[in-house]
Design an enzyme around this catalytic site. Structure first.
Site, PDB file in Angstrom:
ATOM      1  N   LYS A 167      -1.428   2.054  20.151  1.00 38.40           N
ATOM      2  CA  LYS A 167      -2.101   1.299  21.337  1.00 38.40           C
ATOM      3  C   LYS A 167      -2.580   2.170  22.494  1.00 38.40           C
ATOM      4  O   LYS A 167      -3.755   2.160  23.017  1.00 38.40           O
ATOM      5  CB  LYS A 167      -1.469   0.098  21.911  1.00 38.40           C
ATOM      6  CG  LYS A 167      -1.321  -0.921  20.692  1.00 38.40           C
ATOM      7  CD  LYS A 167      -2.795  -1.670  20.982  1.00 38.40           C
ATOM      8  CE  LYS A 167      -2.746  -3.018  20.083  1.00 38.40           C
ATOM      9  NZ  LYS A 167      -3.130  -3.292  18.857  1.00 38.40           N
ATOM     10  N   LYS A 189      -5.078  -0.069   6.629  1.00 34.96           N
ATOM     11  CA  LYS A 189      -4.887  -1.270   6.105  1.00 34.96           C
ATOM     12  C   LYS A 189      -5.896  -2.200   6.694  1.00 34.96           C
ATOM     13  O   LYS A 189      -6.699  -2.106   7.608  1.00 34.96           O
ATOM     14  CB  LYS A 189      -3.492  -1.670   6.798  1.00 34.96           C
ATOM     15  CG  LYS A 189      -3.435  -1.979   8.121  1.00 34.96           C
ATOM     16  CD  LYS A 189      -1.965  -2.651   8.490  1.00 34.96           C
ATOM     17  CE  LYS A 189      -2.245  -3.321   9.986  1.00 34.96           C
ATOM     18  NZ  LYS A 189      -1.944  -4.697   9.847  1.00 34.96           N
ATOM     19  N   LYS A 191      -6.991  -7.574  11.276  1.00 37.32           N
ATOM     20  CA  LYS A 191      -7.707  -8.686  11.710  1.00 37.32           C
ATOM     21  C   LYS A 191      -9.269  -8.181  12.821  1.00 37.32           C
ATOM     22  O   LYS A 191     -10.089  -8.867  12.795  1.00 37.32           O
ATOM     23  CB  LYS A 191      -6.988  -9.511  12.643  1.00 37.32           C
ATOM     24  CG  LYS A 191      -5.621 -10.240  12.242  1.00 37.32           C
ATOM     25  CD  LYS A 191      -5.516 -11.494  12.775  1.00 37.32           C
ATOM     26  CE  LYS A 191      -4.047 -11.974  12.604  1.00 37.32           C
ATOM     27  NZ  LYS A 191      -3.031 -11.190  13.558  1.00 37.32           N
TER      28      LYS A 191
HETATM   29  P1  ADP Z   1      -2.860  -8.056  11.900  1.00 35.05           P
HETATM   30  O1  ADP Z   1      -2.298  -6.530  12.053  1.00 35.05           O
HETATM   31  O2  ADP Z   1      -3.922  -7.924  10.945  1.00 35.05           O
HETATM   32  O3  ADP Z   1      -3.541  -8.327  13.457  1.00 35.05           O
HETATM   33  P2  ADP Z   1      -0.380  -9.334  12.394  1.00 35.05           P
HETATM   34  O4  ADP Z   1      -0.020  -8.107  13.026  1.00 35.05           O
HETATM   35  O5  ADP Z   1      -0.682 -10.421  13.251  1.00 35.05           O
HETATM   36  O6  ADP Z   1      -1.854  -8.924  11.631  1.00 35.05           O
HETATM   37  O7  ADP Z   1       0.476  -9.400  11.165  1.00 35.05           O
HETATM   38  C1  ADP Z   1       0.891 -10.759  10.577  1.00 35.05           C
HETATM   39  C2  ADP Z   1       1.735 -10.441   9.350  1.00 35.05           C
HETATM   40  O8  ADP Z   1       0.978  -9.850   8.323  1.00 35.05           O
HETATM   41  C3  ADP Z   1       2.792  -9.322   9.633  1.00 35.05           C
HETATM   42  O9  ADP Z   1       4.023  -9.677   8.691  1.00 35.05           O
HETATM   43  C4  ADP Z   1       2.398  -8.088   9.005  1.00 35.05           C
HETATM   44  O10 ADP Z   1       3.160  -7.126   8.581  1.00 35.05           O
HETATM   45  C5  ADP Z   1       1.309  -8.654   7.890  1.00 35.05           C
HETATM   46  N1  ADP Z   1       0.286  -7.760   7.541  1.00 35.05           N
HETATM   47  C6  ADP Z   1      -0.688  -7.668   8.292  1.00 35.05           C
HETATM   48  N2  ADP Z   1      -1.501  -6.524   7.970  1.00 35.05           N
HETATM   49  C7  ADP Z   1      -1.265  -6.292   6.388  1.00 35.05           C
HETATM   50  C8  ADP Z   1      -1.837  -5.504   5.449  1.00 35.05           C
HETATM   51  N3  ADP Z   1      -2.825  -4.922   5.447  1.00 35.05           N
HETATM   52  N4  ADP Z   1      -0.827  -5.626   4.303  1.00 35.05           N
HETATM   53  C9  ADP Z   1       0.331  -6.309   4.239  1.00 35.05           C
HETATM   54  N5  ADP Z   1       0.826  -6.946   5.282  1.00 35.05           N
HETATM   55  C10 ADP Z   1       0.008  -6.915   6.507  1.00 35.05           C
END
Ligand code: ADP
Ligand code: TRP
Length: 333
Positions: free
Chosen positions: A113, A196, A199
């Site tokens: 970040k 990965k 969002k």
């Molecule tokens: P993002 O990283 O997409 O903003 P969050 O941080 O809110 O999403 O993550 C919510 C959940 O989804 C967490 O348990 C996170 O580990 C899981 N998660 C997010 N991206 C992935 C991914 N590409 N593959 C597997 N799990 C994921």
């Protein structure tokens, strides 16, 4: 025997995607019958990146709607907003006294970040893992279904739990452990092979639960592939393995078996594989998208879910905080 306590959260930072679904939500749904589950929208965590106030409500509602559309039953679990539970920031404050600047600065997600938003390195970003630990420890959870990116945060939650126990009284907080049912889906890669699915990054190579059939088809047809293996049973590059993982979770087993055999025999046609995967994934996402879109419009239903969820979560949180205050010595009357 009482059921094991489970906690997990998703930030209200945008549209949910296949990584959230297969890395987290699918496990929530699997756990909801046999465990005492607390699932929440991490709206305070999302404030670290300063969202526009006019977007927040819609983003929170979307996380709720997409979870319920994915099969989460608000009657069986507590589904709530983090900001509805004042005991969470109270525990966060207590844990902050046991968290050290040096260890927080070393966390890889913090360092990322700092690199991504050097103009906004706020204290909330630094103490993000402390708030996450409070989310988990407030219910004295033992299992936390999350993707691979959250492992380090969970390790820190265990450290803070142990520090609290050592300082104020043994065995108050159990050590929360990562839960996973499928090793293959803990990290769903972006379709362009860069990082990965997420969002807010790689939006054209991330499949969202709200994507229309045609958008899903287009994204999958553009997924990164190569000229194919040149020797039998070759190891798969990450981006190819990712397509097989997506196929394994959305297509019929014999379909995945056929393309796996083609890969191992060096006669795979990625165009055909992607066409098949696109159809199967569109079929998989469609009912979730449609149900979520409908539910998201039903503000009264979402508000009822959030209120009921907060009531359940507050009961458990109040008990923990009352005890923690006493252990610390905040016990004056
Ligand atoms: P993002 O990283 O997409 O903003 P969050 O941080 O809110 O999403 O993550 C919510 C959940 O989804 C967490 O348990 C996170 O580990 C899981 N998660 C997010 N991206 C992935 C991914 N590409 N593959 C597997 N799990 C994921
Ligand atoms: N930090 C998690 C993520 O970015 C979201 C989260 C916040 C969480 N609090 C939590 C996950 C507590 C599990 C338990 O994905």
């Amino acid at each position: 025997m009482s059921k094991e306590v489970v906690v997990s959260g998703i930030r209200s930072t945008g549209y949910l995607h296949l990584g959230n679904y297969f890395g987290a939500i699918q496990n929530y749904v699997k756990m909801q019958d046999e465990h005492n589950c607390y699932f929440f929208v991490a709206d305070y965590h999302s404030l670290t990146t300063h969202p526009d106030p006019k977007d927040l409500r819609q983003n929170v509602y979307r996380v709720v709607a997409e979870n319920v559309a994915s099969g989460l039953d608000p009657e069986k679990v507590a589904l709530y907003a983090q900001s509805d539970i004042p005991e969470i920031p109270e525990l966060y404050l207590m844990l902050n006294m046991l968290a050290y600047k040096g260890e927080l600065e070393k966390v890889p997600t913090f360092k990322d970040k700092v690199r991504l938003q050097p103009e906004n390195v706020n204290a909330g970003l630094l103490t993000y893992p402390v708030l996450m630990a409070a989310d988990i420890l407030i219910h004295r959870a033992v299992k936390v279904p999350v993707g691979k990116d959250q492992e380090q945060h969970l390790e820190m939650a265990r450290n803070f739990a142990n520090r609290f126990n050592t300082r104020y009284g043994a065995d108050f907080f159990p050590e929360p452990q990562v839960y996973r049912s499928n090793q293959d889906t803990v990290k769903i890669l972006s379709l362009d092979g860069n990082g990965k699915m997420s969002k807010s990054e790689n939006v054209n190579a991330t499949i969202y639960l709200s994507d229309e059939d045609d958008v899903i088809r287009k994204k999958i047809m553009k997924a990164k592939t190569d000229a194919g293996p040149t020797e039998p049973n070759a190891e798969m590059p990450d981006y190819i393995r990712n397509l097989f993982v997506l196929m394994q979770v959305s297509s019929a087993p014999e379909v995945t078996a056929k393309f796996t055999a083609d890969y191992n025999n060096c006669n795979i046609r990625y165009g055909d594989m992607k066409k098949q995967l696109a159809e199967d994934m569109a079929n998989f996402v469609r009912p979730i998208r449609e149900r979520a879109a409908e539910l998201q419009q039903d503000h009264a239903a979402i508000q009822r879910i959030l209120k009921d969820g907060a009531e359940k979560a507050r009961a458990s949180s109040a008990a923990t905080i009352a005890e923690a205050r006493k252990m610390i010595g905040i016990n004056y009357y």
